[in-house]
Design a protein around this motif. Structure first.
Motif, PDB file in Angstrom:
ATOM      1  N   LEU A 103      -8.027   7.316  -4.628  1.00 56.58           N
ATOM      2  CA  LEU A 103      -7.873   5.551  -4.319  1.00 56.58           C
ATOM      3  C   LEU A 103      -8.400   5.017  -5.413  1.00 56.58           C
ATOM      4  CD1 LEU A 103     -10.619   6.266  -1.547  1.00 56.58           C
ATOM      5  CD2 LEU A 103      -8.418   6.069  -1.312  1.00 56.58           C
TER       6      LEU A 103
ATOM      7  N   LEU B   1      -4.829   4.030  -6.401  1.00 55.08           N
ATOM      8  CA  LEU B   1      -4.588   2.286  -5.452  1.00 55.08           C
ATOM      9  C   LEU B   1      -4.731   1.183  -5.770  1.00 55.08           C
ATOM     10  CD1 LEU B   1      -4.853   5.037  -2.058  1.00 55.08           C
ATOM     11  CD2 LEU B   1      -2.715   3.899  -3.510  1.00 55.08           C
ATOM     12  N   ARG B   2      -6.774   1.522  -5.488  1.00 51.61           N
ATOM     13  CA  ARG B   2      -7.117   0.456  -5.978  1.00 51.61           C
ATOM     14  C   ARG B   2      -6.610  -0.627  -7.008  1.00 51.61           C
ATOM     15  NH1 ARG B   2     -11.791   2.161  -6.461  1.00 51.61           N
ATOM     16  NH2 ARG B   2     -11.528   2.812  -3.938  1.00 51.61           N
TER      17      ARG B   2
ATOM     18  N   ILE C 227       1.037   4.198  -2.884  1.00 52.67           N
ATOM     19  CA  ILE C 227       1.101   5.813  -2.893  1.00 52.67           C
ATOM     20  C   ILE C 227       1.996   6.644  -3.163  1.00 52.67           C
ATOM     21  CG2 ILE C 227       0.969   7.489  -0.793  1.00 52.67           C
ATOM     22  CD1 ILE C 227      -0.652   4.977   0.912  1.00 52.67           C
TER      23      ILE C 227
ATOM     24  N   VAL D  49      -4.864  12.067   0.326  1.00 48.24           N
ATOM     25  CA  VAL D  49      -4.304  10.943   0.790  1.00 48.24           C
ATOM     26  C   VAL D  49      -4.176  11.181   2.523  1.00 48.24           C
ATOM     27  CG1 VAL D  49      -3.834   8.792   1.022  1.00 48.24           C
ATOM     28  CG2 VAL D  49      -4.427   9.146  -1.630  1.00 48.24           C
TER      29      VAL D  49
ATOM     30  N   LEU E 261       0.813  -0.882   0.236  1.00 48.12           N
ATOM     31  CA  LEU E 261      -0.272   0.004  -0.034  1.00 48.12           C
ATOM     32  C   LEU E 261       1.038   1.245  -0.380  1.00 48.12           C
ATOM     33  CD1 LEU E 261      -2.926   1.301   0.045  1.00 48.12           C
ATOM     34  CD2 LEU E 261      -3.285   0.981   2.409  1.00 48.12           C
ATOM     35  N   LEU E 262       2.190   0.737   0.443  1.00 47.42           N
ATOM     36  CA  LEU E 262       3.245   2.019   0.925  1.00 47.42           C
ATOM     37  C   LEU E 262       3.534   2.559  -0.431  1.00 47.42           C
ATOM     38  CD1 LEU E 262       3.565   4.350   2.994  1.00 47.42           C
ATOM     39  CD2 LEU E 262       5.494   2.950   3.771  1.00 47.42           C
TER      40      LEU E 262
ATOM     41  N   ASP F 145      -4.324  -4.461  -7.319  1.00 45.91           N
ATOM     42  CA  ASP F 145      -4.988  -5.418  -8.686  1.00 45.91           C
ATOM     43  C   ASP F 145      -4.467  -5.825  -9.153  1.00 45.91           C
ATOM     44  OD1 ASP F 145      -8.042  -5.376  -6.786  1.00 45.91           O
ATOM     45  OD2 ASP F 145      -8.351  -3.878  -8.031  1.00 45.91           O
TER      46      ASP F 145
END
Lengths: 231, 199
Positions: free
Chosen positions: B186, B189-190, B143, B154, B139-140, B194
Motif C-alpha cells: 500500500l 502504491l501510495r 499495481i 493485494v 491504480l492498475l 503521489d
C-alpha cells in the motif's frame, strides 16, 4: 488516505475483467476416494514399474486356447476379450476416432478428466459411448480413454495364436494383447466390427473409472513407456 | 456414470446446510455430494484467483478444475478446523502459476479493466466517469509495477475479498507477513500515485 486507497482497491476489484467461468464442476468426475493413494512419488512409480515387470515375468498367463473363451481380466471393466477360432479378415480403412479437437482442450473434452501425455500430435472426441471417448495420437500410437459403463463397451476378439498377458500398469489392472486382434464396438447402435485399426498390439487397462487403450505399439515396453508418461 | 455435479441439486442427506467443516468431514469420508456443495460455494473465487494469475479463461478453468480434483484427492491432508476456501484458492493459484510457467510467460498478475462495467454510476457526469476511469488505469498501472508477491497479497485482500487470515492461508504465509507485505504494498502504491499526481 490509507482507507481511501483501500476503498479504491476494492472498487477496482469490482471493475476488473474477470469472465464468468463455465460450470467447471459439471464436467468434474471424481475418482473413488481409494484413488487418493495414487498421488505418486518417483520412488512409488519406480516400485510400480518394477512390480509390473516382475508380474509380467512371473505371472504372465498363457490363456487356454479353448474355443470362444471369454478371458477374465480382473479389474478391467470397460472391455471384454474373447478368443475365437478364426477372425474375420482384416480390412484397412480410416480410423474412426470422432471429431478433431484442439489439443489444449483434450483434458476436459469428455465428461471426465483425461490423462494426457506430455506431447500429443492430435486429439479427437467421439460421443458414441456414454460420457465420450477421447483419442490422442502420440507418434504412431493411438491412446483412447473412456469411462467404463456397467457393461463393457468394446469387445476384443483374438485368435488362438494371439498372446494375452495380464499385468499391472502403474499398479492398475490391465492386459496386453500381442498378435491378431479385432475390435467389436458394443454401443447403442448395435455391434460393429471395427476394421484393423493399426498394425500392432494393444494394451488395455483400468484406471479408476477410466478404461485406457494404447494401440499400435511394437512392444509392450513401448506401450508401458507411454502409460508411464500420462498424468 | 454421470458427473457427481449433475446431482448436486439433490437434497443433501448427511450434509444438510452445515458449514464447510461438516461438509469437509463428509467429503473426506467419500461423500461426493458434500464435496460438490463445497465447490458450489467456493469454485468462483478459486476461478477468479486462477484467472488473475494466468489471464486466460481456458487456462483458469483448467487450473480450477485441476485444483478441485487435487483438493478432493488431498482431503486427508487437510487439517480439521481450517477454512476450506483459502485452501482451494491456494491450490488454484499454484495450478495457475504452473500453467503460466509452462507457457513461458513472465510472473505477475494479469489485470485488465472490464470495458463495459464499472463506470455505470447513475447520475455521474461523463467527465467524472472519464476521470474515475483514468484513476483506475493509474491504480492498475501502479499495481502492475509491484512485485508479484505484493500483487498477490493485494489481489487476495481486495480483488478476492479474503480476510487477513484467509489471505495468509491462501498464500501460505504467516499472518504477520501478510500484514507487513500489505502495508509495504500500500505504501508503494501510495508513493507511486503521489509521484504521478505531482508530475
Amino acid at each position: 488516505m490509507s482507507a481511501d486507497l483501500e476503498r479504491q482497491l476494492s472498487a477496482l476489484g469490482a471493475t476488473l475483467d474477470v469472465p464468468t467461468a463455465r460450470d467447471i464442476a459439471a464436467t468434474l468426475v471424481l475418482p473413488p476416494r481409494r484413488a487418493r493413494g495414487r498421488v505418486r512419488t518417483g520412488r512409488r512409480t519406480l516400485t510400480a514399474v518394477f512390480a509390473a515387470v516382475l508380474l509380467i515375468a512371473g505371472t504372465a498367463f498363457a490363456v487356454p486356447a479353448s474355443r470362444h473363451a471369454i478371458l477374465r481380466v480382473v479389474g478391467l471393466r470397460g472391455a471384454v476379450i474373447e478368443r475365437v477360432t478364426t477372425l474375420a479378415p482384416a480390412t484397412q480403412s480410416r480410423l474412426r476416432l470422432g471429431m478433431r479437437i484442439p489439443i489444449n482442450s483434450a483434458r476436459h473434452a469428455a465428461a471426465f478428466t483425461a490423462l494426457l501425455p506430455p506431447h500429443t500430435e492430435a486429439a479427437y472426441i467421439a460421443y458414441d459411448v456414454p460420457d465420450g471417448a477421447l483419442s490422442l495420437i502420440v507418434g504412431r500410437l493411438v491412446l483412447t480413454e473412456y469411462r467404463a459403463a456397467s457393461t463393457p463397451l468394446f469387445m476384443k476378439l483374438i485368435d488362438p495364436r494371439t498372446r494375452a498377458r495380464q499385468l499391472r500398469v502403474q499398479g492398475d489392472p490391465g492386459v496386453y494383447l500381442s498378435g491378431e486382434v479385432r475390435e467389436v464396438f458394443i454401443g447403442a447402435g448395435g455391434l460393429r466390427i471395427e476394421p484393423v485399426r493399426l498394425t500392432g498390439n494393444v494394451l488395455l487397462w483400468q484406471h479408476g473409472p477410466l478404461t485406457l487403450r494404447i494401440e499400435g505399439a511394437r512392444t509392450l515396453q513401448q506401450a508401458l513407456a507411454l502409460a508411464r508418461e500420462l498424468h | 456414470m454421470q458427473s457427481v455435479f449433475a446431482r448436486v441439486n439433490r437434497p443433501a442427506v448427511a450434509a444438510g446446510d452445515s458449514g464447510d467443516a461438516g461438509l469437509v468431514v463428509a467429503a473426506r469420508d467419500g461423500d461426493e455430494l458434500a464435496y460438490a456443495r463445497l465447490l458450489e460455494r467456493h469454485k468462483e473465487v478459486a476461478f477468479r484467483a486462477a484467472y488473475l494469475v494466468c489471464g486466460s479463461r481456458a487456462e483458469a478453468e483448467d487450473a480450477t478444475q485441476e485444483a478441485c480434483l487435487k483438493a478432493w484427492l488431498a482431503l486427508d491432508r487437510f487439517r480439521a478446523g481450517e477454512p476450506f476456501r483459502p485452501w482451494l484458492v491456494r491450490i488454484a493459484i499454484n495450478e495457475a502459476r504452473n500453467r503460466r510457467r509452462s507457457a513461458g510467460r513472465r510472473a505477475g498478475l494479469e489485470l485488465r479493466l472490464a470495458t463495459t462495467r464499472g463506470d455505470a454510476r447513475v447520475g455521474a457526469s461523463a467527465q467524472a466517469d472519464a476521470l474515475v476511469g483514468h484513476e483506475r488505469e493509474r491504480l492498475l498501472a501502479a499495481i502492475a509495477a509491484l512485485r508479484e508477491e505484493d500483487q498477490l497479497v493485494v489481489a487476495a485482500r481486495y480483488f478476492l475479498g479474503l480476510g487477513e487470515a484467509e489471505t495468509a492461508s491462501a498464500l501460505g504465509l504467516r499472518r504477520g507477513t501478510v500484514k507487513s507485505r500489505l502495508s509495504r504494498a500500500l505504501e508503494r502504491l501510495r508513493r507511486q500515485l503521489d509521484q504521478e499526481g505531482g508530475a
